[in-house]
Design a protein around this motif. Structure first.
Motif, PDB file in Angstrom:
ATOM      1  N   SER A  34       0.866  -1.093   0.031  1.00  0.00           N
ATOM      2  CA  SER A  34       0.079  -0.123   0.002  1.00  0.00           C
ATOM      3  C   SER A  34       1.045   1.246   0.013  1.00  0.00           C
ATOM      4  N   ASN A  35       0.228   2.446  -0.653  1.00  0.00           N
ATOM      5  CA  ASN A  35       1.009   3.849  -0.611  1.00  0.00           C
ATOM      6  C   ASN A  35       1.326   3.914   0.730  1.00  0.00           C
ATOM      7  N   HIS A  36       0.353   3.915   1.894  1.00  0.00           N
ATOM      8  CA  HIS A  36       0.557   4.149   3.223  1.00  0.00           C
ATOM      9  C   HIS A  36       1.715   3.472   3.702  1.00  0.00           C
ATOM     10  N   GLU A  37       1.879   2.050   3.607  1.00  0.00           N
ATOM     11  CA  GLU A  37       3.070   1.451   4.133  1.00  0.00           C
ATOM     12  C   GLU A  37       4.228   1.845   3.586  1.00  0.00           C
ATOM     13  N   MET A  38       4.306   2.272   2.220  1.00  0.00           N
ATOM     14  CA  MET A  38       5.526   2.873   1.593  1.00  0.00           C
ATOM     15  C   MET A  38       5.871   4.240   2.481  1.00  0.00           C
ATOM     16  N   LEU A  39       4.907   5.134   2.292  1.00  0.00           N
ATOM     17  CA  LEU A  39       5.292   6.684   2.907  1.00  0.00           C
ATOM     18  C   LEU A  39       5.868   6.353   4.304  1.00  0.00           C
ATOM     19  N   THR A  40       5.149   5.542   5.205  1.00  0.00           N
ATOM     20  CA  THR A  40       5.575   5.355   6.675  1.00  0.00           C
ATOM     21  C   THR A  40       6.950   4.885   6.684  1.00  0.00           C
ATOM     22  N   LYS A  41       7.278   3.870   5.737  1.00  0.00           N
ATOM     23  CA  LYS A  41       8.842   3.395   5.966  1.00  0.00           C
ATOM     24  C   LYS A  41       9.677   4.328   5.289  1.00  0.00           C
ATOM     25  N   VAL A  42       9.245   5.058   4.255  1.00  0.00           N
ATOM     26  CA  VAL A  42      10.259   6.198   3.876  1.00  0.00           C
ATOM     27  C   VAL A  42      10.575   7.166   5.026  1.00  0.00           C
ATOM     28  N   GLN A  43       9.331   7.726   5.337  1.00  0.00           N
ATOM     29  CA  GLN A  43       9.557   8.624   6.507  1.00  0.00           C
ATOM     30  C   GLN A  43      10.135   8.204   7.700  1.00  0.00           C
ATOM     31  N   SER A  44      10.306   7.078   7.768  1.00  0.00           N
ATOM     32  CA  SER A  44      11.034   6.576   9.211  1.00  0.00           C
ATOM     33  C   SER A  44      12.454   6.905   9.251  1.00  0.00           C
ATOM     34  N   GLY A  45      12.826   6.821   7.863  1.00  0.00           N
ATOM     35  CA  GLY A  45      14.539   6.731   7.526  1.00  0.00           C
ATOM     36  C   GLY A  45      15.268   5.539   7.974  1.00  0.00           C
ATOM     37  N   THR A  46      14.549   4.576   8.166  1.00  0.00           N
ATOM     38  CA  THR A  46      15.267   3.405   8.756  1.00  0.00           C
ATOM     39  C   THR A  46      15.983   2.633   7.558  1.00  0.00           C
ATOM     40  N   VAL A  47      15.516   2.867   6.492  1.00  0.00           N
ATOM     41  CA  VAL A  47      16.331   2.544   5.257  1.00  0.00           C
ATOM     42  C   VAL A  47      16.197   3.595   4.239  1.00  0.00           C
ATOM     43  N   ALA A  48      17.535   4.048   3.751  1.00  0.00           N
ATOM     44  CA  ALA A  48      17.687   5.123   2.669  1.00  0.00           C
ATOM     45  C   ALA A  48      17.195   4.490   1.129  1.00  0.00           C
ATOM     46  N   TYR A  49      15.959   4.546   0.763  1.00  0.00           N
ATOM     47  CA  TYR A  49      15.699   3.810  -0.321  1.00  0.00           C
ATOM     48  C   TYR A  49      16.115   4.831  -1.354  1.00  0.00           C
ATOM     49  N   ASP A  50      16.435   4.172  -2.747  1.00  0.00           N
ATOM     50  CA  ASP A  50      17.175   5.160  -3.740  1.00  0.00           C
ATOM     51  C   ASP A  50      15.890   5.390  -4.660  1.00  0.00           C
ATOM     52  N   LEU A  51      15.042   4.410  -4.883  1.00  0.00           N
ATOM     53  CA  LEU A  51      13.845   4.521  -5.583  1.00  0.00           C
ATOM     54  C   LEU A  51      12.537   4.160  -4.973  1.00  0.00           C
ATOM     55  N   VAL A  52      11.325   4.653  -5.193  1.00  0.00           N
ATOM     56  CA  VAL A  52      10.071   4.145  -4.837  1.00  0.00           C
ATOM     57  C   VAL A  52       9.160   4.373  -6.068  1.00  0.00           C
ATOM     58  N   PHE A  53       8.050   3.929  -5.849  1.00  0.00           N
ATOM     59  CA  PHE A  53       7.002   4.049  -6.794  1.00  0.00           C
ATOM     60  C   PHE A  53       5.658   4.442  -6.554  1.00  0.00           C
ATOM     61  N   PRO A  54       5.522   5.560  -5.977  1.00  0.00           N
ATOM     62  CA  PRO A  54       4.160   5.847  -5.325  1.00  0.00           C
ATOM     63  C   PRO A  54       2.949   6.019  -6.136  1.00  0.00           C
ATOM     64  N   SER A  55       1.974   6.065  -6.066  1.00  0.00           N
ATOM     65  CA  SER A  55       0.733   6.509  -6.922  1.00  0.00           C
ATOM     66  C   SER A  55       0.772   7.923  -6.818  1.00  0.00           C
ATOM     67  N   ASP A  56       0.066   8.402  -7.836  1.00  0.00           N
ATOM     68  CA  ASP A  56      -0.177   9.896  -8.350  1.00  0.00           C
ATOM     69  C   ASP A  56      -0.237  10.844  -7.022  1.00  0.00           C
ATOM     70  N   TYR A  57      -1.181  10.455  -6.357  1.00  0.00           N
ATOM     71  CA  TYR A  57      -1.738  11.442  -5.042  1.00  0.00           C
ATOM     72  C   TYR A  57      -0.479  11.600  -3.992  1.00  0.00           C
ATOM     73  N   TYR A  58       0.129  10.413  -3.993  1.00  0.00           N
ATOM     74  CA  TYR A  58       1.297  10.121  -2.754  1.00  0.00           C
ATOM     75  C   TYR A  58       2.400  11.074  -3.570  1.00  0.00           C
ATOM     76  N   VAL A  59       2.619  11.025  -4.739  1.00  0.00           N
ATOM     77  CA  VAL A  59       3.804  11.738  -5.310  1.00  0.00           C
ATOM     78  C   VAL A  59       3.546  13.398  -4.781  1.00  0.00           C
ATOM     79  N   LYS A  60       2.241  13.563  -5.073  1.00  0.00           N
ATOM     80  CA  LYS A  60       1.818  15.166  -4.738  1.00  0.00           C
ATOM     81  C   LYS A  60       2.268  15.392  -3.369  1.00  0.00           C
ATOM     82  N   GLN A  61       1.852  14.455  -2.321  1.00  0.00           N
ATOM     83  CA  GLN A  61       1.913  14.634  -0.970  1.00  0.00           C
ATOM     84  C   GLN A  61       3.413  14.538  -0.733  1.00  0.00           C
ATOM     85  N   MET A  62       4.382  13.563  -1.324  1.00  0.00           N
ATOM     86  CA  MET A  62       5.677  13.684  -1.150  1.00  0.00           C
ATOM     87  C   MET A  62       6.180  14.807  -1.543  1.00  0.00           C
TER      88      MET A  62
END
Length: 355
Positions: free
Chosen positions: A71-99
């Motif tokens: 889910s987008n929510h799971e993706m955003l939560t993990k990216v925001q946590s900073g536990t892993v420094a992801y280099d590339l993620v694949f959010p859906s349109d409205y989550y791109v806007k939010q990010m």
């Protein structure tokens, strides 16, 4: 003599400094643009075949550390946590806007992505990234109704069909609160992207009435439809097409209430350490011959027009890819709610799930 010695020491210092900086491309400003040893990718499940990842690793000598979310929510939560420094993620349109609004993304250097020219004009400069600074289109599709023609003799026409008591225990729903809310608000005739709290409550009251029919909440239910555990569900067009490749009874429709059009994109978080390598990977995925493999693996709509020209006919005609223009015009783009309503909606969703 002393000058030569000092100069030699200075030269040695510069060499060591550059060597230390060359272990990754973590300054994210371009620099020497050397490939890193690894690339950390976070993507939806069932989205990239292993052969595509293997091809990149073999060609570029980069180890792709690949993990998935549902889910987008799971993706955003993990990216925001900073536990892993992801280099590339694949959010859906409205989550791109939010990010973008939360200053979470790096601007992409399109000089490193010449294959962007393969993206059809219709999928550039989208409302969530109007200047195409932060995202590259990956795949598009629709939220609608997946169903099995073997058990559902007449094609569904409305979201309301999911509530049919004959489908008890055979309905699959997406597992993200906003998408469930969208379905309910469309069914009730409300504005899905601007509901009042009372309308949100009304919508999830309706969802609670559906729970006796629900087999599972699942963002990737293809296998459930292939095995015919699920007969009908609220899902993505790509999930229907993937299941259809193994079970010809699977089909997909957009409901009369509209349905949702969406686009998943590739973005680089600000925490990324390997920006240039991420851009190299994006460019690799946009090669027509590579992008074709993506569509053959999971037949979502592909914005890469050069790849679409190469697709086999059976993929071009898979469920959920071809709708009349008047049907597509009924669909809506999903937009995020403000934080207060989002929290309220998430709570209502969790309450509905345990009903």
């Amino acid at each position: 003599m002393k000058k030569s010695f000092v100069f030699a020491l200075f030269s040695l210092f510069i060499v060591l400094f550059l060597a230390a900086c060359g272990s990754d491309d973590s300054d994210n400003t371009g620099g020497d643009q050397e490939l890193s040893d690894e690339l950390i990718v976070f993507n939806w499940s069932e989205y990239i075949p292993q052969e595509v990842i293997d091809g990149f690793e073999n060609e570029y000598g980069v180890d792709v550390v690949y993990s998935t979310y549902n889910s987008n929510h799971e993706m955003l939560t993990k990216v925001q946590s900073g536990t892993v420094a992801y280099d590339l993620v694949f959010p859906s349109d409205y989550y791109v806007k939010q990010m973008v609004e939360n200053d979470m993304l790096l601007e992409i250097d399109f000089d490193n992505i010449p294959n962007f020219e393969n993206i059809a004009n219709a999928w550039r400069n989208m409302p969530f990234d109007s200047e195409n600074k932060y995202s590259v289109p990956f795949m598009y599709g629709y939220d609608g109704i997946i169903y099995n023609k073997k058990y559902i003799k007449e094609a569904p026409t409305s979201w309301e069909d999911l509530w049919n008591p004959e489908y008890a225990g055979k309905v699959v729903l997406l597992e993200e609160s906003k998408e469930i809310s969208n379905m309910a608000q469309q069914l009730l005739g409300n504005e899905m992207n601007d509901p009042t709290e009372a309308q949100l409550e009304e919508g999830f009251k309706k969802v609670k009435e559906l729970i006796p029919n629900v087999l599972a909440f699942d963002a990737a239910p293809s296998s459930r439809f292939v095995r015919e555990e699920a007969w009908i569900g609220h899902g993505y067009s790509g999930s229907a097409a993937t299941a259809w490749l193994e079970n010809e009874n699977i089909d997909f429709v957009l409901p009369e209430e509209g349905g949702i059009v969406w686009l998943d994109a590739m973005v680089i978080p600000k925490t990324a350490k390997n920006k240039y390598t991420a851009e190299t990977f994006i460019n690799y995925l946009l090669r027509p011959e590579v992008s074709v493999k993506l569509s053959e693996f999971i037949p979502y709509g592909n914005p890469n027009e050069a790849a679409v020209e190469m697709l086999p006919e059976n993929i071009k005609n898979s469920p959920g890819l071809n709708f009349p223009e008047e049907v597509i015009e009924r669909t809506e783009w999903n937009l995020p709610l403000d934080s207060e309503r989002t929290q309220f909606m998430n709570r209502l969703f969790q309450e509905a799930k345990v009903e």
